[in-house]
Design a protein around this motif. Structure first.
Motif, PDB file in Angstrom:
ATOM      1  N   UNK A  19      -1.181   5.146   9.508  1.00 46.28           N
ATOM      2  CA  UNK A  19       0.237   5.031   9.847  1.00 46.28           C
ATOM      3  C   UNK A  19       1.107   4.625   8.664  1.00 46.28           C
ATOM      4  N   UNK A  20       0.486   4.067   7.638  1.00 51.44           N
ATOM      5  CA  UNK A  20       1.291   3.518   6.548  1.00 51.44           C
ATOM      6  C   UNK A  20       0.927   4.038   5.166  1.00 51.44           C
ATOM      7  N   UNK A  21      -0.164   4.776   5.060  1.00 54.67           N
ATOM      8  CA  UNK A  21      -0.664   5.129   3.723  1.00 54.67           C
ATOM      9  C   UNK A  21      -1.128   6.565   3.666  1.00 54.67           C
ATOM     10  N   UNK A  22      -1.128   7.086   2.461  1.00 56.01           N
ATOM     11  CA  UNK A  22      -1.737   8.377   2.211  1.00 56.01           C
ATOM     12  C   UNK A  22      -2.421   8.316   0.856  1.00 56.01           C
ATOM     13  N   UNK A  23      -3.439   9.105   0.720  1.00 59.10           N
ATOM     14  CA  UNK A  23      -4.171   9.208  -0.537  1.00 59.10           C
ATOM     15  C   UNK A  23      -3.891  10.589  -1.106  1.00 59.10           C
ATOM     16  N   UNK A  24      -3.349  10.652  -2.301  1.00 57.89           N
ATOM     17  CA  UNK A  24      -2.962  11.946  -2.871  1.00 57.89           C
ATOM     18  C   UNK A  24      -3.720  12.205  -4.173  1.00 57.89           C
ATOM     19  N   UNK A  61      -0.007  -6.965  16.600  1.00 57.26           N
ATOM     20  CA  UNK A  61      -0.857  -5.892  16.077  1.00 57.26           C
ATOM     21  C   UNK A  61      -0.407  -5.451  14.695  1.00 57.26           C
ATOM     22  N   UNK A  62      -1.339  -4.946  13.926  1.00 55.31           N
ATOM     23  CA  UNK A  62      -1.052  -4.404  12.599  1.00 55.31           C
ATOM     24  C   UNK A  62      -1.165  -2.886  12.649  1.00 55.31           C
ATOM     25  N   UNK A  63      -0.384  -2.229  11.837  1.00 50.91           N
ATOM     26  CA  UNK A  63      -0.436  -0.772  11.765  1.00 50.91           C
ATOM     27  C   UNK A  63      -1.733  -0.325  11.089  1.00 50.91           C
TER      28      UNK A  63
END
Length: 198
Positions: A193-198, A187-189
């Protein structure tokens, strides 16, 4: 004119349906294909166009006999079976080519030569990027890839790069993958779970 996204077939070939292969069919890969592979991957971006990756395409029985003793037991059969195993290495003195590859900065060679820490960081970061470009380019050319760690870098370096200038990074098996060798896809995250947009 804006570029258009690639179609689903291309995206599936390179990412969504592409798999790591642990076994390969006996179909050979010729040198012309390897040259085509390099002529594609070389266009991938690197910092200051430094291009620090170096490649040894191990195809012959003699070459494999030199490589296999350095591999973990779990990886020996994979590399022996693959038509090609690529040693992706870095050139620790890549900066000697800077006057050719980055002529817009006449002092780039000296800046790297005088700063070993920056040189090492640049070599490993960008050489690893180029190894990833190799995998993508191979898939685009219809080859399957099986990247590997699990080997003794010092043994590989002593055998293939005895002058110490090049250092092995990782290996990539290339050829026509055997579907029977594949494992269930992990499975891939998720984005969240791995990113945010700021």
């Amino acid at each position: 004119m804006p570029r258009q996204p690639l179609d689903d077939t291309a995206l599936d070939t390179v990412f969504r349906q592409a798999r790591t292969h642990y076994g390969f069919r006996p179909e050979p890969v010729d040198e012309a294909t390897l040259r085509q592979l390099y002529d594609l991957l070389k266009w991938g971006p690197t910092s200051m166009n430094s291009q620090p990756a170096r490649y040894v395409f191990v195809m012959s029985e003699e070459g494999k006999s030199r490589l296999l003793p350095a591999l973990s037991e779990a990886n020996r059969d994979k590399a022996h079976e693959a038509p090609v195993t690529v040693i992706v290495a870095v050139d620790t003195r890549f900066y000697e080519h800077m006057p050719k590859v980055f002529p817009s900065s006449p002092n780039a060679r000296e800046r790297f030569a005088e700063n070993p820490e920056t040189t090492s960081d640049t070599a490993w970061r960008n050489g690893t990027l180029q190894g990833a470009y190799l995998i993508i380019a191979a898939r685009m050319l219809g080859l399957d890839a099986g990247p590997m760690s699990g080997f003794d870098n010092a043994m590989v370096d002593e055998e293939f790069f005895p002058d110490g200038r090049y250092k092995s990074n990782f290996l990539v098996n290339l050829g026509t993958g055997d579907p029977e060798s594949q494992r269930p896809r992990g499975p891939r995250l998720a984005f969240e779970e791995v990113a945010e947009v700021v």
